[in-house]
Design a protein around this motif. Structure first.
Motif, mmCIF file in Angstrom:
data_model
loop_
_atom_site.group_PDB
_atom_site.id
_atom_site.type_symbol
_atom_site.label_atom_id
_atom_site.label_comp_id
_atom_site.label_asym_id
_atom_site.label_seq_id
_atom_site.Cartn_x
_atom_site.Cartn_y
_atom_site.Cartn_z
ATOM 1 N N THR A 75 3.931 -0.022 13.463
ATOM 2 C CA THR A 75 3.803 0.138 11.965
ATOM 3 C C THR A 75 5.242 0.114 11.103
ATOM 4 O O THR A 75 5.232 -0.511 10.210
ATOM 5 N N THR A 76 6.066 0.901 11.924
ATOM 6 C CA THR A 76 7.415 0.989 11.069
ATOM 7 C C THR A 76 8.021 -0.603 11.303
ATOM 8 O O THR A 76 8.647 -1.081 10.114
ATOM 9 N N GLY A 77 7.784 -1.426 12.378
ATOM 10 C CA GLY A 77 8.147 -2.880 12.358
ATOM 11 C C GLY A 77 7.426 -3.681 11.143
ATOM 12 O O GLY A 77 8.260 -4.562 10.415
ATOM 13 N N ARG A 78 6.216 -3.183 10.872
ATOM 14 C CA ARG A 78 5.668 -4.379 9.975
ATOM 15 C C ARG A 78 5.881 -3.912 8.496
ATOM 16 O O ARG A 78 6.023 -4.660 7.536
ATOM 17 N N MET A 79 6.393 -2.618 8.192
ATOM 18 C CA MET A 79 6.684 -2.287 6.826
ATOM 19 C C MET A 79 8.408 -2.820 6.779
ATOM 20 O O MET A 79 8.699 -3.102 5.719
ATOM 21 N N ILE A 80 9.040 -3.060 7.736
ATOM 22 C CA ILE A 80 10.358 -3.475 7.684
ATOM 23 C C ILE A 80 10.475 -4.747 7.034
ATOM 24 O O ILE A 80 11.102 -5.370 6.231
ATOM 25 N N VAL A 81 9.504 -5.463 7.311
ATOM 26 C CA VAL A 81 9.384 -7.131 7.196
ATOM 27 C C VAL A 81 8.352 -7.239 5.951
ATOM 28 O O VAL A 81 7.926 -8.333 5.457
ATOM 29 N N ARG A 82 7.990 -6.086 5.454
ATOM 30 C CA ARG A 82 6.694 -6.012 4.314
ATOM 31 C C ARG A 82 5.357 -6.747 4.625
ATOM 32 O O ARG A 82 4.839 -6.975 3.616
ATOM 33 N N LEU A 83 5.065 -6.685 5.776
ATOM 34 C CA LEU A 83 3.703 -7.106 6.080
ATOM 35 C C LEU A 83 2.786 -5.763 5.821
ATOM 36 O O LEU A 83 1.617 -5.891 5.695
ATOM 37 N N LEU A 84 3.352 -4.511 5.761
ATOM 38 C CA LEU A 84 2.812 -3.425 5.234
ATOM 39 C C LEU A 84 3.827 -2.809 4.530
ATOM 40 O O LEU A 84 4.969 -3.050 4.225
ATOM 41 N N GLU A 85 2.984 -2.158 3.239
ATOM 42 C CA GLU A 85 3.861 -1.551 2.126
ATOM 43 C C GLU A 85 3.927 0.055 2.262
ATOM 44 O O GLU A 85 2.881 0.684 2.915
ATOM 45 N N PRO A 86 5.340 0.452 2.427
ATOM 46 C CA PRO A 86 5.600 2.078 2.651
ATOM 47 C C PRO A 86 4.535 2.714 1.874
ATOM 48 O O PRO A 86 4.243 2.614 0.483
ATOM 49 N N THR A 87 4.151 4.139 2.130
ATOM 50 C CA THR A 87 3.567 4.982 1.266
ATOM 51 C C THR A 87 4.686 5.719 0.621
ATOM 52 O O THR A 87 4.470 5.831 -0.440
ATOM 53 N N GLU A 88 5.786 6.057 1.344
ATOM 54 C CA GLU A 88 6.924 6.769 0.784
ATOM 55 C C GLU A 88 8.000 6.414 1.498
ATOM 56 O O GLU A 88 8.016 5.818 2.484
ATOM 57 N N GLY A 89 9.253 6.607 0.928
ATOM 58 C CA GLY A 89 10.354 6.425 1.388
ATOM 59 C C GLY A 89 10.786 4.957 0.985
ATOM 60 O O GLY A 89 10.350 4.034 0.262
#
Length: 342
Positions: A75-89
């Motif tokens: 999940t962290t990896g996917r947020m880094i490349v913005r396949l997922l949008e972070p909830t916070e941070g």
């Protein structure tokens, strides 16, 4: 509508870093919460898959994210490349906060940060030739079909495949060859960062070694930075400069490879390393094997205090009520009330 702005070249030096070692990637207090679902008329609780993690990565360097399944590393990896949008941070790339950029402004990130997925066969479109698969990122960036195909041929050679492979389809390749195609696709736009999500876990051991050697060669030749997601600590040891150990959505230990592997401070890190086979049979018999109690708690209902305390042989009363924070120098930080080394 205005043109997509170029990414900022401003950088912020991480604490303890050399003046010229500025972060290409900065992650701060990153959180991802997935909403609960309704099942049989009842709502399930939300799942906090990533729970406030942070780290920096300099250009040309490699960070390994390791831990058991469900710890939040993918999940962290996917947020880094913005396949997922972070909830916070925040996730900052080359000094620009890309955490909540709208899709229309993500073009520069799509060029500079790419992802290699775990299962090469399911990540390749079976209806597209290798040439189209590798060229797709370039076509999406506005490159002509002729130049994109020429670039695809160059990339196949770079990853150890042949020009005649261009017009074949994914089902004609072995798992290792298919992963080379996935790597070629990730390199098409000349990225600065690659997030590799368990890129060798679906491959045979002998093929794993070949793909790891390829990652190392590409890093040396192209100056790439990697975030390398894996559960196999022996793989991470070969590839990464720094290692972050995750448990239940949090980083419990992070530091230089030699420090983490040579003198692990967190009980969880020690347990993971004790399970890694060693080639010397005598040493294998002599070393202590740490067996963890039970299974990891559900991220939908994490325990109070230190999330590892239900499985930790060193847990005391304070561990059950107070969550430890990462402390220590940049060379190695640990989140534990009773670390196993200084």
């Amino acid at each position: 509508m205005t043109d997509t702005p170029a990414m900022s070249t401003e950088h912020r030096t991480r604490p303890g870093a050399a003046p010229d070692e500025v972060p290409l990637l900065s992650v701060r207090d990153l959180v991802k919460t997935f909403p609960g679902r309704r099942r049989r008329g009842r709502a399930t609780p939300p799942v906090r898959a990533v729970d406030g993690i942070g780290f920096d990565l300099a250009a040309g360097r490699t960070l390994g994210l390791v831990g058991e399944s469900g710890c939040g590393k993918s999940t962290t990896g996917r947020m880094i490349v913005r396949l997922l949008e972070p909830t916070e941070g925040t996730v900052a790339f080359a000094g620009q906060d890309i955490s909540h950029l709208p899709a229309r402004r993500l073009g520069p990130l799509r060029r500079d940060a790419q992802m290699v997925f775990q299962d090469p066969n399911s990540s390749l479109n079976p209806r597209r030739t290798v040439a189209r698969t590798v060229a797709d990122p370039l076509l999406a960036q506005g490159e002509t079909a002729g130049r994109a195909r020429a670039r695809a041929a160059e990339l196949l050679d770079l990853v150890g495949l042949l020009p005649e492979h261009l017009d074949r389809y994914p089902h004609e390749f072995s798992g290792g060859q298919a992963q080379r195609i996935g790597i070629a696709r990730a390199l098409a736009t000349r990225p600065r960062l690659i997030v590799a999500d368990e890129p060798v876990s679906a491959l045979d051991v002998s093929v794993q070694a070949q793909i790891i050697n390829l990652f190392e060669r590409l890093r040396s030749e192209l100056g790439l930075a990697y975030v390398f997601v894996a559960h196999d600590l022996s793989v991470v040891k070969r590839v990464c400069d720094r290692v972050a150990v995750m448990y239940l959505g949090r980083i419990v230990e992070i530091g230089d490879r030699a420090r983490v592997y040579g003198d692990p401070a967190h009980p969880y890190t020690r347990a993971l390393l004790s399970a890694v086979p060693v080639p010397d049979p005598a040493a294998e018999r002599a070393r202590e094997r740490i067996v963890l109690r039970g299974d990891p708690p559900s991220p939908a209902a994490p325990p109070p205090g230190c999330p590892f305390h239900p499985r930790c042989h060193k847990a005391q009363d304070v561990c059950r009520v107070e969550r430890p924070e990462l402390t220590g120098p940049p060379s190695r930080q640990v989140a534990c009330h009773f670390p196993e080394s200084d």
